[in-house]
Write a protein that holds these residues in place. Structure first.
Motif, PDB file in Angstrom:
ATOM      1  N   ASP A 146       0.841  -1.211   0.000  1.00  0.00           N
ATOM      2  CA  ASP A 146       0.000   0.000   0.000  1.00  0.00           C
ATOM      3  C   ASP A 146       0.866   1.248   0.000  1.00  0.00           C
ATOM      4  O   ASP A 146       0.519   2.268  -0.606  1.00  0.00           O
ATOM      5  N   GLU A 167      -1.688  -0.563  -7.139  1.00  0.00           N
ATOM      6  CA  GLU A 167      -2.465   0.487  -7.828  1.00  0.00           C
ATOM      7  C   GLU A 167      -3.172   1.309  -6.748  1.00  0.00           C
ATOM      8  O   GLU A 167      -3.792   0.754  -5.834  1.00  0.00           O
ATOM      9  N   GLY A 168      -3.038   2.632  -6.829  1.00  0.00           N
ATOM     10  CA  GLY A 168      -3.623   3.509  -5.818  1.00  0.00           C
ATOM     11  C   GLY A 168      -2.731   3.721  -4.605  1.00  0.00           C
ATOM     12  O   GLY A 168      -3.087   4.463  -3.689  1.00  0.00           O
ATOM     13  N   HIS A 187       1.894   8.878  -6.304  1.00  0.00           N
ATOM     14  CA  HIS A 187       0.677   8.057  -6.290  1.00  0.00           C
ATOM     15  C   HIS A 187       0.647   7.246  -7.579  1.00  0.00           C
ATOM     16  O   HIS A 187       0.888   7.787  -8.652  1.00  0.00           O
ATOM     17  N   ILE A 189      -1.402   5.721 -10.293  1.00  0.00           N
ATOM     18  CA  ILE A 189      -2.754   5.850 -10.848  1.00  0.00           C
ATOM     19  C   ILE A 189      -2.720   5.345 -12.295  1.00  0.00           C
ATOM     20  O   ILE A 189      -1.951   5.851 -13.109  1.00  0.00           O
TER      21      ILE A 189
END
Length: 217
Positions: A146, A167-168, A187, A189
């Motif tokens: 994360d 992702e994210g 980030h 994206i």
């Protein structure tokens, strides 16, 4: 209150809070973790000073202000898995372990990693996995992550690291240009990295995170 405990409170009150770090989990973690147990023994008296603490071999423990601001910008959540690159003697992993669900602490120096395991164990912290390996390889077997936090300077972040970010997900890295640097948060994206400037800081460049130098006669 022990002398070190008093210094810890002073560190938070004079270095962390005035830097606009107000998130309670960060303040709480930095008040709780005994920083003096995660620095070289001959540097314990300097554990709470304002400035990076040398670990040897061009490595450092990031100054409290920069580390706290990095955590603030990353906004860790209590259900997240974090990859801590260049974890050294384990201070960054110990603090983040108070906030996130689990930390994978990647350290290339075997003796530093072993020492960090002892310090984490002594502190009763059981949600950190210590991994010995090249910093620029990351730890793909426990990913994707994360959040990724890089504890030192970089000129570039290898694709191998970025591929381990969900992702994210978010990554924080201290990009150095000469003696000056800036922490940027990226980030992921749509599989691509979007970076933004968070604040200025400085630290030696980690092994494997320097740009290739073009050879000129």
């Amino acid at each position: 209150m022990s002398d070190f405990t008093a210094r810890r409170v002073m560190m938070v009150d004079t270095q962390v809070r005035p830097s606009d770090v107000t998130k309670f989990p960060i303040i709480d973690a930095m008040l709780d973790v005994a920083r003096e147990n995660f620095v070289p023994r001959d540097r314990r008296e300097a554990a709470y000073m304002d400035g990076n603490i040398p670990l040897g071999a061009g490595r450092t423990v990031l100054e409290p202000r920069s580390f706290a601001k990095m955590l603030d910008a990353l906004d860790l959540q209590n259900d997240e898995l974090v990859l801590d690159i260049g974890s050294g003697l384990g201070y960054s992993a110990a603090v983040m372990a108070h906030i996130a669900q689990a930390i994978v602490a990647c350290e290339a120096d075997e003796s530093m990693s072993a020492e960090s395991e002892v310090a984490l164990n002594d502190a009763g912290i059981d949600n950190v996995i210590a991994h010995v390996g090249a910093l620029d390889a990351g730890v793909p077997e426990h990913g994707p992550y994360d959040v990724i936090a890089i504890q030192g300077g970089v000129e570039l972040v290898p694709d191998a690291i970025l591929e381990q970010l969900k992702e994210g997900g978010r990554i924080a890295a201290l990009f150095m240009e000469g003696a000056l640097g800036e922490v940027r948060v990226g980030h992921k994206i749509g599989g691509r990295m979007n970076w933004r400037l968070a604040f200025n800081a400085s630290a030696p460049i980690l092994p494997g995170f320097a740009k290739e130098r073009a050879f000129a006669l």
